[in-house]
Scaffold this motif. Structure first.
Motif, PDB file in Angstrom:
ATOM      1  N   SER A 189     -12.284  -0.085   6.386  1.00  0.00           N
ATOM      2  CA  SER A 189     -11.420  -1.072   7.038  1.00  0.00           C
ATOM      3  C   SER A 189     -10.500  -1.802   6.075  1.00  0.00           C
ATOM      4  O   SER A 189      -9.417  -2.233   6.458  1.00  0.00           O
ATOM      5  CB  SER A 189     -12.263  -2.101   7.789  1.00  0.00           C
ATOM      6  N   VAL A 190     -10.919  -1.967   4.834  1.00  0.00           N
ATOM      7  CA  VAL A 190     -10.168  -2.840   3.925  1.00  0.00           C
ATOM      8  C   VAL A 190      -9.467  -2.127   2.779  1.00  0.00           C
ATOM      9  O   VAL A 190      -8.681  -2.737   2.060  1.00  0.00           O
ATOM     10  CB  VAL A 190     -11.083  -3.956   3.362  1.00  0.00           C
ATOM     11  N   LEU A 191      -9.707  -0.853   2.602  1.00  0.00           N
ATOM     12  CA  LEU A 191      -9.138  -0.137   1.462  1.00  0.00           C
ATOM     13  C   LEU A 191      -7.610  -0.165   1.451  1.00  0.00           C
ATOM     14  O   LEU A 191      -6.991  -0.272   0.396  1.00  0.00           O
ATOM     15  CB  LEU A 191      -9.638   1.303   1.452  1.00  0.00           C
ATOM     16  N   ALA A 192      -6.983  -0.117   2.612  1.00  0.00           N
ATOM     17  CA  ALA A 192      -5.516  -0.117   2.690  1.00  0.00           C
ATOM     18  C   ALA A 192      -4.902  -1.422   2.167  1.00  0.00           C
ATOM     19  O   ALA A 192      -3.742  -1.430   1.749  1.00  0.00           O
ATOM     20  CB  ALA A 192      -5.073   0.117   4.127  1.00  0.00           C
ATOM     21  N   ARG A 243      -6.840  -8.510  -3.221  1.00  0.00           N
ATOM     22  CA  ARG A 243      -8.156  -8.179  -3.788  1.00  0.00           C
ATOM     23  C   ARG A 243      -9.079  -7.770  -2.662  1.00  0.00           C
ATOM     24  O   ARG A 243      -9.200  -8.468  -1.656  1.00  0.00           O
ATOM     25  CB  ARG A 243      -8.755  -9.385  -4.516  1.00  0.00           C
ATOM     26  N   VAL A 244      -9.729  -6.632  -2.824  1.00  0.00           N
ATOM     27  CA  VAL A 244     -10.579  -6.062  -1.792  1.00  0.00           C
ATOM     28  C   VAL A 244     -12.037  -6.149  -2.231  1.00  0.00           C
ATOM     29  O   VAL A 244     -12.379  -5.772  -3.348  1.00  0.00           O
ATOM     30  CB  VAL A 244     -10.188  -4.591  -1.528  1.00  0.00           C
ATOM     31  N   PHE A 245     -12.881  -6.653  -1.334  1.00  0.00           N
ATOM     32  CA  PHE A 245     -14.313  -6.745  -1.576  1.00  0.00           C
ATOM     33  C   PHE A 245     -15.026  -6.082  -0.410  1.00  0.00           C
ATOM     34  O   PHE A 245     -14.721  -6.367   0.750  1.00  0.00           O
ATOM     35  CB  PHE A 245     -14.757  -8.206  -1.697  1.00  0.00           C
ATOM     36  N   VAL A 269      -9.731  -9.866   0.862  1.00  0.00           N
ATOM     37  CA  VAL A 269     -10.190  -9.319   2.134  1.00  0.00           C
ATOM     38  C   VAL A 269     -11.602  -8.780   1.922  1.00  0.00           C
ATOM     39  O   VAL A 269     -11.908  -8.184   0.890  1.00  0.00           O
ATOM     40  CB  VAL A 269      -9.227  -8.232   2.685  1.00  0.00           C
ATOM     41  N   ILE A 270     -12.463  -9.050   2.908  1.00  0.00           N
ATOM     42  CA  ILE A 270     -13.857  -8.614   2.854  1.00  0.00           C
ATOM     43  C   ILE A 270     -14.134  -7.766   4.090  1.00  0.00           C
ATOM     44  O   ILE A 270     -13.806  -8.164   5.210  1.00  0.00           O
ATOM     45  CB  ILE A 270     -14.838  -9.806   2.851  1.00  0.00           C
ATOM     46  N   GLY A 271     -14.749  -6.627   3.884  1.00  0.00           N
ATOM     47  CA  GLY A 271     -15.111  -5.770   5.007  1.00  0.00           C
ATOM     48  C   GLY A 271     -15.714  -4.471   4.536  1.00  0.00           C
ATOM     49  O   GLY A 271     -15.966  -4.277   3.340  1.00  0.00           O
ATOM     50  N   ASP A 272     -15.923  -3.567   5.474  1.00  0.00           N
ATOM     51  CA  ASP A 272     -16.425  -2.255   5.089  1.00  0.00           C
ATOM     52  C   ASP A 272     -15.298  -1.487   4.406  1.00  0.00           C
ATOM     53  O   ASP A 272     -14.117  -1.769   4.606  1.00  0.00           O
ATOM     54  CB  ASP A 272     -16.962  -1.500   6.306  1.00  0.00           C
TER      55      ASP A 272
END
Length: 102
Positions: free
Chosen positions: A12-15, A22-24, A6-9
């Protein structure tokens, strides 16, 4: 086996980390474009991206529309939706069925 990202600010994506995704994080169009291309090469099968970032890189998103992998799915951010993701779903349903049933 393909991976999911997931890509975002950050807000928005930490959860998504709790789900094992995988968070970017990205803020600018250029870094978002590079991230999407890198993840596509690194065998990520599904890439979720916030609508706000996707609206900055429409040519990159469109380049992967006809590709089987990765599937790029637009999601709303914590700031709300731009209805870009739902518009894409409506167009795909209309293309598959012949009319908009949603």
């Amino acid at each position: 086996m393909y991976k999911v990202a997931v890509i975002g600010d950050k807000d928005s994506v930490l959860a998504f980390k709790a789900l094992g995704v995988r968070v970017f994080t990205a803020i600018e169009a250029n870094e978002t474009r590079k991230l999407v291309d890198t993840l596509a090469r690194d065998e990520y099968g599904v890439i979720y991206i916030t609508e706000q970032l996707a609206s900055m890189i429409p040519e990159t998103i469109n380049r992967y529309n006809d590709e089987l992998i990765p599937a790029i799915i637009l999601i709303p951010s914590n700031q709300g939706t731009l209805n870009i993701g739902m518009d894409r779903i409506n167009k795909n349903v209309e293309k598959a069925v012949g009319s908009n049933i949603l």
